[in-house]
Design an enzyme around this catalytic site. Structure first.
Site, PDB file in Angstrom:
ATOM      1  N   HIS A 122       0.895  -1.433   0.026  1.00  8.84           N
ATOM      2  CA  HIS A 122      -0.019  -0.090  -0.152  1.00  8.84           C
ATOM      3  C   HIS A 122       0.817   1.274   0.066  1.00  8.84           C
ATOM      4  O   HIS A 122       2.047   1.132   0.528  1.00  8.84           O
ATOM      5  CB  HIS A 122      -0.918   0.029   1.209  1.00  8.84           C
ATOM      6  N   GLU A 230      -1.735  -6.995   7.792  1.00  9.38           N
ATOM      7  CA  GLU A 230      -0.546  -6.874   8.480  1.00  9.38           C
ATOM      8  C   GLU A 230      -0.394  -7.812   9.948  1.00  9.38           C
ATOM      9  O   GLU A 230      -1.315  -8.071  10.213  1.00  9.38           O
ATOM     10  CB  GLU A 230      -0.287  -5.170   8.670  1.00  9.38           C
TER      11      GLU A 230
END
Ligand SMILES: *[C@@H]1O[C@H](CO)[C@@H](O)[C@H](O)[C@H]1NC(C)=O
Length: 341
Positions: A122, A230
């Site tokens: 990202h 994550e």
């Protein structure tokens, strides 16, 4: 305010949108630090992996085909590498790489598959700004555990910065150009046929701004899956939004949320941060599922996730460690062999 700090952060995280260089910068020192895995975690992962293999009826075993992308070469300097400047890192022409992919699959035994995975990270979120602003120690010990500092908010579920959204749109045009970089200018030759993404907003937004002008997302229906997220726990930026919020924000854009994603984030714990080997086992599960559910004709697949997730995806796939900057991408040419017990 701290104009000097802000200026340095801008330099580290994005480049001038109005200057010539609109590409994502090379990895910074935090990106490189975050990409490395200590030996104790590698060993712990291998122990868990062996156990998983013993307990599974069938499982995929992954390795990397060398000589396709520069990033897999141990000699490549990751600290200077920018995938957009380097045509994603391809060695030779796209026509050659795709032709190799097709030939290897056509000649493979029935239990062997080859795919190219684009592992996207990202773009910078507010948590990345805060991490740089406070430094690694103060971030990990204090700031990562709260939602913001009055100036910025990074939790729960940190958003992309406004600059990141603009950078993602600009880079999307460069990606689109690269997709036509082959003998026939055929943009479908190396475009991903399937898209996977972490449920955290910064990853879903990155996928959206990267591909929305290039692919028909309503047709391709990118899959939001929990496993790509994550490292879990303690850091508020890594706590996800509820299923209803994800649904409200992304389903109308074409995203499909996996059935098993619960309403509330049940995996996040305030007082326990997932270890690297635990995260690697999650990435192994996600990749096992991907190779099982993708057909033989789905050869190029994009996964949008996070620095920690990519770090462990690379280990699970048998790739060297390679730092990926925010908004960066690493392509991997994977051989998967399905074994049976
Ligand atoms: C992220 O953006 C959404 C929608 O714009 C907003 O509702 C949410 O509060 C933001 N989250 C954070 C952590 O700033």
């Amino acid at each position: 305010m701290f104009p000097q700090i802000v200026y340095n952060l801008q330099q580290l995280l994005s480049t001038s949108l109005f200057g010539l260089n609109i590409m994502a910068p090379s990895p910074n020192s935090l990106d490189i630090l975050d990409s490395q895995i200590k030996l104790e975690f590698k060993d712990a992962y291998l122990t868990k992996l062996n156990q998983f293999r013993e307990e599974s009826q069938t499982y995929w075993e992954f390795s990397i085909v060398p000589g396709m992308f520069k990033q897999s070469d141990p000699e490549t300097d990751e600290s200077l590498f920018n995938y957009l400047d380097e045509h994603f890192g391809k060695i030779g022409t796209w026509d050659d790489i795709v032709s190799q992919l097709n030939i290897l699959n056509a000649e493979a035994e029935p239990n062997v598959q080859y795919k190219i995975l684009y592992l996207f990270r990202h773009y910078a979120g507010y948590h990345n700004l805060a991490h740089l602003k406070y430094g690694n120690d103060a971030w990990n010990e204090y700031w990562s555990k709260i939602n913001g500092d009055g100036e910025m908010t990074w939790g729960p579920d940190a958003n992309l910065t406004t600059e990141s959204v603009e950078l993602a749109k600009l880079n999307s045009r460069l990606i689109s150009k690269e997709l036509r970089n082959n003998a026939n200018g055929d943009s479908s030759l190396i475009a991903p046929q399937k898209l996977y993404v972490s449920p955290l907003s910064r990853a879903v937004d990155t996928l959206f701004y990267t591909w929305n002008e290039i692919l028909d997302l309503k047709l391709i229906q990118p899959r939001i899956q929990e496993n790509w997220r994550e490292t879990m726990g303690v850091h508020t930026c890594d706590k996800r939004s509820s299923r209803s919020i994800i649904d409200e924000r992304f389903t109308h854009k074409g995203f499909q949320i996996e059935l098993s994603l619960t309403e509330e984030d049940e995996l996040y714990q305030d007082d326990y941060r997932e270890t690297v080997d635990e995260q690697a086992m999650r990435m192994n599960s996600a990749l096992q599922q991907l190779f099982t559910e993708c057909g033989r004709n789905e050869l190029i697949i994009a996964i949008t996730s996070h620095s920690g997730s990519i770090r462990t995806q690379l280990m699970v796939l048998g790739h060297r460690s390679f730092a990926v900057q925010t908004g960066g991408m690493i392509p991997v040419f994977v051989k998967a062999v399905r074994n049976e017990n």
